[in-house]
Design a protein around this motif. Structure first.
Motif, PDB file in Angstrom:
ATOM      1  N   MET A   5     -18.833  62.530  -9.806  1.00 46.35           N
ATOM      2  CA  MET A   5     -18.683  63.966  -9.666  1.00 46.35           C
ATOM      3  C   MET A   5     -18.299  64.293  -8.225  1.00 46.35           C
ATOM      4  O   MET A   5     -18.753  63.655  -7.283  1.00 46.35           O
ATOM      5  CB  MET A   5     -19.991  64.651 -10.030  1.00 46.35           C
ATOM      6  N   ALA A   6     -17.481  65.266  -8.060  1.00 44.73           N
ATOM      7  CA  ALA A   6     -16.995  65.645  -6.733  1.00 44.73           C
ATOM      8  C   ALA A   6     -18.103  66.290  -5.919  1.00 44.73           C
ATOM      9  O   ALA A   6     -19.007  66.940  -6.445  1.00 44.73           O
ATOM     10  CB  ALA A   6     -15.824  66.605  -6.869  1.00 44.73           C
ATOM     11  N   ARG A   7     -18.005  66.109  -4.622  1.00 44.42           N
ATOM     12  CA  ARG A   7     -18.966  66.696  -3.693  1.00 44.42           C
ATOM     13  C   ARG A   7     -18.729  68.205  -3.642  1.00 44.42           C
ATOM     14  O   ARG A   7     -17.588  68.660  -3.514  1.00 44.42           O
ATOM     15  CB  ARG A   7     -18.752  66.066  -2.322  1.00 44.42           C
ATOM     16  N   PRO A   8     -19.790  69.021  -3.726  1.00 45.66           N
ATOM     17  CA  PRO A   8     -19.582  70.479  -3.697  1.00 45.66           C
ATOM     18  C   PRO A   8     -19.116  70.940  -2.315  1.00 45.66           C
ATOM     19  O   PRO A   8     -19.504  70.370  -1.294  1.00 45.66           O
ATOM     20  CB  PRO A   8     -20.960  71.041  -4.039  1.00 45.66           C
ATOM     21  N   LEU A   9     -18.275  71.976  -2.298  1.00 51.37           N
ATOM     22  CA  LEU A   9     -17.791  72.505  -1.028  1.00 51.37           C
ATOM     23  C   LEU A   9     -18.900  73.203  -0.244  1.00 51.37           C
ATOM     24  O   LEU A   9     -18.925  73.164   0.977  1.00 51.37           O
ATOM     25  CB  LEU A   9     -16.650  73.493  -1.269  1.00 51.37           C
ATOM     26  N   VAL A  10     -19.805  73.861  -0.955  1.00 51.54           N
ATOM     27  CA  VAL A  10     -20.923  74.545  -0.308  1.00 51.54           C
ATOM     28  C   VAL A  10     -22.202  73.824  -0.701  1.00 51.54           C
ATOM     29  O   VAL A  10     -22.757  74.041  -1.767  1.00 51.54           O
ATOM     30  CB  VAL A  10     -20.981  76.039  -0.726  1.00 51.54           C
ATOM     31  N   SER A  11     -22.662  72.951   0.185  1.00 55.43           N
ATOM     32  CA  SER A  11     -23.880  72.189  -0.083  1.00 55.43           C
ATOM     33  C   SER A  11     -25.105  73.106   0.037  1.00 55.43           C
ATOM     34  O   SER A  11     -25.022  74.227   0.551  1.00 55.43           O
ATOM     35  CB  SER A  11     -24.006  71.036   0.918  1.00 55.43           C
ATOM     36  N   ASP A  12     -26.251  72.624  -0.429  1.00 57.35           N
ATOM     37  CA  ASP A  12     -27.480  73.404  -0.334  1.00 57.35           C
ATOM     38  C   ASP A  12     -27.841  73.677   1.127  1.00 57.35           C
ATOM     39  O   ASP A  12     -28.309  74.766   1.464  1.00 57.35           O
ATOM     40  CB  ASP A  12     -28.631  72.663  -1.022  1.00 57.35           C
ATOM     41  N   GLU A  13     -27.614  72.703   1.999  1.00 52.20           N
ATOM     42  CA  GLU A  13     -27.921  72.869   3.419  1.00 52.20           C
ATOM     43  C   GLU A  13     -27.020  73.945   4.042  1.00 52.20           C
ATOM     44  O   GLU A  13     -27.490  74.812   4.779  1.00 52.20           O
ATOM     45  CB  GLU A  13     -27.743  71.546   4.154  1.00 52.20           C
ATOM     46  N   LEU A  14     -25.729  73.889   3.732  1.00 54.69           N
ATOM     47  CA  LEU A  14     -24.802  74.882   4.258  1.00 54.69           C
ATOM     48  C   LEU A  14     -25.143  76.264   3.720  1.00 54.69           C
ATOM     49  O   LEU A  14     -25.146  77.252   4.460  1.00 54.69           O
ATOM     50  CB  LEU A  14     -23.360  74.522   3.911  1.00 54.69           C
ATOM     51  N   TRP A  15     -25.452  76.369   2.439  1.00 52.43           N
ATOM     52  CA  TRP A  15     -25.766  77.659   1.855  1.00 52.43           C
ATOM     53  C   TRP A  15     -27.045  78.237   2.461  1.00 52.43           C
ATOM     54  O   TRP A  15     -27.138  79.446   2.714  1.00 52.43           O
ATOM     55  CB  TRP A  15     -25.878  77.571   0.342  1.00 52.43           C
ATOM     56  N   ALA A  16     -28.045  77.408   2.722  1.00 49.91           N
ATOM     57  CA  ALA A  16     -29.276  77.888   3.349  1.00 49.91           C
ATOM     58  C   ALA A  16     -29.002  78.435   4.747  1.00 49.91           C
ATOM     59  O   ALA A  16     -29.686  79.351   5.213  1.00 49.91           O
ATOM     60  CB  ALA A  16     -30.300  76.768   3.419  1.00 49.91           C
TER      61      ALA A  16
ATOM     62  N   ILE B 218     -19.918  88.629  -8.822  1.00 52.80           N
ATOM     63  CA  ILE B 218     -19.962  87.168  -8.820  1.00 52.80           C
ATOM     64  C   ILE B 218     -20.830  86.730  -7.654  1.00 52.80           C
ATOM     65  O   ILE B 218     -20.807  87.331  -6.577  1.00 52.80           O
ATOM     66  CB  ILE B 218     -18.538  86.592  -8.720  1.00 52.80           C
ATOM     67  N   ASP B 219     -21.600  85.702  -7.872  1.00 53.05           N
ATOM     68  CA  ASP B 219     -22.533  85.190  -6.877  1.00 53.05           C
ATOM     69  C   ASP B 219     -21.814  84.865  -5.565  1.00 53.05           C
ATOM     70  O   ASP B 219     -20.716  84.293  -5.568  1.00 53.05           O
ATOM     71  CB  ASP B 219     -23.210  83.936  -7.429  1.00 53.05           C
ATOM     72  N   ASP B 220     -22.430  85.232  -4.442  1.00 50.24           N
ATOM     73  CA  ASP B 220     -21.818  85.017  -3.129  1.00 50.24           C
ATOM     74  C   ASP B 220     -21.545  83.540  -2.856  1.00 50.24           C
ATOM     75  O   ASP B 220     -20.551  83.201  -2.217  1.00 50.24           O
ATOM     76  CB  ASP B 220     -22.715  85.577  -2.020  1.00 50.24           C
ATOM     77  N   ARG B 221     -22.397  82.665  -3.333  1.00 51.95           N
ATOM     78  CA  ARG B 221     -22.185  81.233  -3.107  1.00 51.95           C
ATOM     79  C   ARG B 221     -20.926  80.748  -3.820  1.00 51.95           C
ATOM     80  O   ARG B 221     -20.152  79.963  -3.274  1.00 51.95           O
ATOM     81  CB  ARG B 221     -23.399  80.434  -3.578  1.00 51.95           C
ATOM     82  N   LYS B 222     -20.705  81.233  -5.030  1.00 53.77           N
ATOM     83  CA  LYS B 222     -19.503  80.848  -5.765  1.00 53.77           C
ATOM     84  C   LYS B 222     -18.254  81.390  -5.083  1.00 53.77           C
ATOM     85  O   LYS B 222     -17.230  80.711  -4.996  1.00 53.77           O
ATOM     86  CB  LYS B 222     -19.578  81.356  -7.204  1.00 53.77           C
ATOM     87  N   VAL B 223     -18.341  82.618  -4.587  1.00 51.15           N
ATOM     88  CA  VAL B 223     -17.198  83.211  -3.890  1.00 51.15           C
ATOM     89  C   VAL B 223     -16.909  82.449  -2.599  1.00 51.15           C
ATOM     90  O   VAL B 223     -15.749  82.193  -2.269  1.00 51.15           O
ATOM     91  CB  VAL B 223     -17.446  84.713  -3.620  1.00 51.15           C
ATOM     92  N   LEU B 224     -17.958  82.074  -1.871  1.00 50.02           N
ATOM     93  CA  LEU B 224     -17.758  81.281  -0.652  1.00 50.02           C
ATOM     94  C   LEU B 224     -17.094  79.952  -0.983  1.00 50.02           C
ATOM     95  O   LEU B 224     -16.211  79.493  -0.244  1.00 50.02           O
ATOM     96  CB  LEU B 224     -19.088  81.054   0.069  1.00 50.02           C
ATOM     97  N   THR B 225     -17.456  79.354  -2.098  1.00 49.41           N
ATOM     98  CA  THR B 225     -16.805  78.122  -2.537  1.00 49.41           C
ATOM     99  C   THR B 225     -15.315  78.357  -2.767  1.00 49.41           C
ATOM    100  O   THR B 225     -14.476  77.562  -2.349  1.00 49.41           O
ATOM    101  CB  THR B 225     -17.462  77.590  -3.828  1.00 49.41           C
TER     102      THR B 225
ATOM    103  N   GLU C 253     -11.193  77.726 -13.496  1.00 53.80           N
ATOM    104  CA  GLU C 253     -12.166  76.744 -13.956  1.00 53.80           C
ATOM    105  C   GLU C 253     -13.262  76.477 -12.929  1.00 53.80           C
ATOM    106  O   GLU C 253     -14.310  75.935 -13.251  1.00 53.80           O
ATOM    107  CB  GLU C 253     -11.475  75.416 -14.298  1.00 53.80           C
ATOM    108  N   MET C 254     -13.014  76.844 -11.679  1.00 53.05           N
ATOM    109  CA  MET C 254     -14.009  76.624 -10.627  1.00 53.05           C
ATOM    110  C   MET C 254     -15.185  77.578 -10.746  1.00 53.05           C
ATOM    111  O   MET C 254     -16.247  77.326 -10.198  1.00 53.05           O
ATOM    112  CB  MET C 254     -13.373  76.771  -9.245  1.00 53.05           C
ATOM    113  N   GLY C 255     -14.991  78.702 -11.449  1.00 49.28           N
ATOM    114  CA  GLY C 255     -16.070  79.669 -11.612  1.00 49.28           C
ATOM    115  C   GLY C 255     -16.287  80.538 -10.386  1.00 49.28           C
ATOM    116  O   GLY C 255     -17.366  81.106 -10.211  1.00 49.28           O
ATOM    117  N   CYS C 256     -15.279  80.645  -9.537  1.00 44.13           N
ATOM    118  CA  CYS C 256     -15.389  81.415  -8.295  1.00 44.13           C
ATOM    119  C   CYS C 256     -14.864  82.829  -8.447  1.00 44.13           C
ATOM    120  O   CYS C 256     -14.795  83.561  -7.461  1.00 44.13           O
ATOM    121  CB  CYS C 256     -14.605  80.722  -7.182  1.00 44.13           C
ATOM    122  N   GLY C 257     -14.457  83.190  -9.624  1.00 44.31           N
ATOM    123  CA  GLY C 257     -13.810  84.476  -9.799  1.00 44.31           C
ATOM    124  C   GLY C 257     -12.322  84.329  -9.530  1.00 44.31           C
ATOM    125  O   GLY C 257     -11.809  83.226  -9.350  1.00 44.31           O
TER     126      GLY C 257
END
Length: 131
Positions: free
Chosen positions: A1-12, A33-40, A58-62
């Motif tokens: 699986m691909a590494r997420p663009l916005v990791s939990d550490e970055l999002w925190a 739409i959730d801010d984390r998804k938009v940031l992604t 398909e990314m679910g970012c809007g």
């Protein structure tokens, strides 16, 4: 699986800097739409260089327009400036900033003499009505 663009550490780190928008009580409209998804989505467009309208659904970012509008709103709210200062402070606290290779930009130096009095820069024509 691909590494997420916005990791939990970055999002925190980023989440407290983003302004909270309350949903309207009357006429609430479509759910945001959730801010984390938009940031992604924003980071994906900036990283790949694709046009906003080609952001994959398909990314679910809007949509790309949603991400672009949120980018503009966050810019106007000063989010990116606060994020830059926070990241620089974090690097400074860790001792990872090397200022031996820093340079100064002369565009930040205030004008002096006649140019300052007239409110213009070198080589610019005088404004209409100013002599």
């Amino acid at each position: 699986m691909a590494r997420p663009l916005v990791s939990d550490e970055l999002w925190a780190f980023v989440e407290p800097l983003i302004p909270k928008v309350e949903r309207r009580y009357r006429f609430p409209g479509r759910r945001r739409i959730d801010d984390r998804k938009v940031l992604t989505g924003i980071l994906f467009v900036l990283q790949t260089g694709i046009p906003w309208e080609y952001l994959p659904q398909e990314m679910g970012c809007g949509s790309g327009m949603t991400c672009w509008r949120r980018l503009r709103a966050w810019q106007r709210a000063g989010v990116w400036g606060r994020l830059q200062r926070a990241l620089l402070q974090r690097l400074a606290d860790a001792g990872k900033i090397d200022s031996s290779r820093a340079s100064a930009d002369v565009a930040r130096v205030p004008a002096r003499g006649e140019h300052a009095r007239l409110g213009r820069t070198r080589g610019a024509r005088p404004r209409r009505g100013v002599i």
